[in-house]
Design an enzyme around this catalytic site. Sequence first.
Site, PDB file in Angstrom:
ATOM      1  N   ASP A 180      -8.206   3.511   1.808  1.00  0.00           N
ATOM      2  CA  ASP A 180      -7.225   3.687   2.879  1.00  0.00           C
ATOM      3  C   ASP A 180      -7.914   4.172   4.152  1.00  0.00           C
ATOM      4  O   ASP A 180      -8.356   5.323   4.229  1.00  0.00           O
ATOM      5  CB  ASP A 180      -6.160   4.692   2.437  1.00  0.00           C
ATOM      6  CG  ASP A 180      -4.975   4.729   3.373  1.00  0.00           C
ATOM      7  OD1 ASP A 180      -5.085   4.259   4.526  1.00  0.00           O
ATOM      8  OD2 ASP A 180      -3.912   5.234   2.939  1.00  0.00           O
ATOM      9  N   CYS A 240      -1.464   0.436   7.406  1.00  0.00           N
ATOM     10  CA  CYS A 240      -2.879   0.077   7.512  1.00  0.00           C
ATOM     11  C   CYS A 240      -3.236  -1.095   6.608  1.00  0.00           C
ATOM     12  O   CYS A 240      -3.363  -2.229   7.066  1.00  0.00           O
ATOM     13  CB  CYS A 240      -3.782   1.271   7.183  1.00  0.00           C
ATOM     14  SG  CYS A 240      -3.808   2.560   8.439  1.00  0.00           S
ATOM     15  N   ARG A 241      -3.396  -0.814   5.317  1.00  0.00           N
ATOM     16  CA  ARG A 241      -3.934  -1.817   4.403  1.00  0.00           C
ATOM     17  C   ARG A 241      -3.004  -3.005   4.187  1.00  0.00           C
ATOM     18  O   ARG A 241      -3.441  -4.158   4.293  1.00  0.00           O
ATOM     19  CB  ARG A 241      -4.280  -1.174   3.060  1.00  0.00           C
ATOM     20  CG  ARG A 241      -5.383  -0.138   3.163  1.00  0.00           C
ATOM     21  CD  ARG A 241      -5.596   0.587   1.866  1.00  0.00           C
ATOM     22  NE  ARG A 241      -4.436   1.438   1.555  1.00  0.00           N
ATOM     23  CZ  ARG A 241      -4.262   2.062   0.398  1.00  0.00           C
ATOM     24  NH1 ARG A 241      -5.169   1.925  -0.565  1.00  0.00           N
ATOM     25  NH2 ARG A 241      -3.213   2.827   0.200  1.00  0.00           N
ATOM     26  N   SER A 242      -1.759  -2.762   3.825  1.00  0.00           N
ATOM     27  CA  SER A 242      -0.893  -3.903   3.495  1.00  0.00           C
ATOM     28  C   SER A 242      -0.531  -4.761   4.707  1.00  0.00           C
ATOM     29  O   SER A 242      -0.521  -5.983   4.580  1.00  0.00           O
ATOM     30  CB  SER A 242       0.349  -3.469   2.703  1.00  0.00           C
ATOM     31  OG  SER A 242       1.096  -2.501   3.385  1.00  0.00           O
ATOM     32  N   CYS A 244       0.864  -1.180   0.000  1.00  0.00           N
ATOM     33  CA  CYS A 244       0.000   0.000   0.000  1.00  0.00           C
ATOM     34  C   CYS A 244       0.902   1.232   0.000  1.00  0.00           C
ATOM     35  O   CYS A 244       2.070   1.145  -0.387  1.00  0.00           O
ATOM     36  CB  CYS A 244      -0.983  -0.019   1.174  1.00  0.00           C
ATOM     37  SG  CYS A 244      -0.256   0.171   2.818  1.00  0.00           S
ATOM     38  N   ASN A 264       2.327   1.445   4.405  1.00  0.00           N
ATOM     39  CA  ASN A 264       2.587   0.164   5.065  1.00  0.00           C
ATOM     40  C   ASN A 264       2.277   0.188   6.559  1.00  0.00           C
ATOM     41  O   ASN A 264       2.955  -0.439   7.365  1.00  0.00           O
ATOM     42  CB  ASN A 264       4.028  -0.296   4.805  1.00  0.00           C
ATOM     43  CG  ASN A 264       4.295  -1.759   5.158  1.00  0.00           C
ATOM     44  OD1 ASN A 264       5.409  -2.111   5.517  1.00  0.00           O
ATOM     45  ND2 ASN A 264       3.304  -2.615   5.062  1.00  0.00           N
TER      46      ASN A 264
END
Length: 151
Positions: free
Chosen positions: A120, A14-16, A9, A12
């Site tokens: 995000d 939150c999402r990934s 993301c 690095n």
Amino acid sequence: MTKRILFVCLGNICRSPAAEGVFRDLFKQAETDSAGTAGYHVGEPPYGPMQAAARARGLDLSDLRARQFEPQDFARFDLIVAMDGDNLRNIEAQRPADQITPVVLFTDFAAGSSADHVPDPYYTRDFDGCLDLIEQAARGLVSHLEAGHAL
């Protein structure tokens, strides 16, 4: 053969890392990592609210630390999974000429979803909605791999 999968993301945090945590819980035979296309948070753990939302679902992300995506990741991984189109373009811009590692959008595996990216939650504040989509895409990626489809 063990699959090596990298989730990417922007920062690095939150999402990934959430995608890595969900996926490694579902598909233990893979080696996973996560990275960000920007180096804003290198060395930091996942964002507190994301960790809390994941923990509420039984997932512990506390061992993860942010790092920046680098061209060498193409050689280290069998599949690179981007959270949105901007990330995908930033990853592809770093592709070495001799590397053929596939880069895909995570939402391509979210069957039944009309989402074309993982929003995000650092900005939307919808950590649970983000995790719902991540779980859906992770289950789809697991099914893809278990069916023996090419990466």
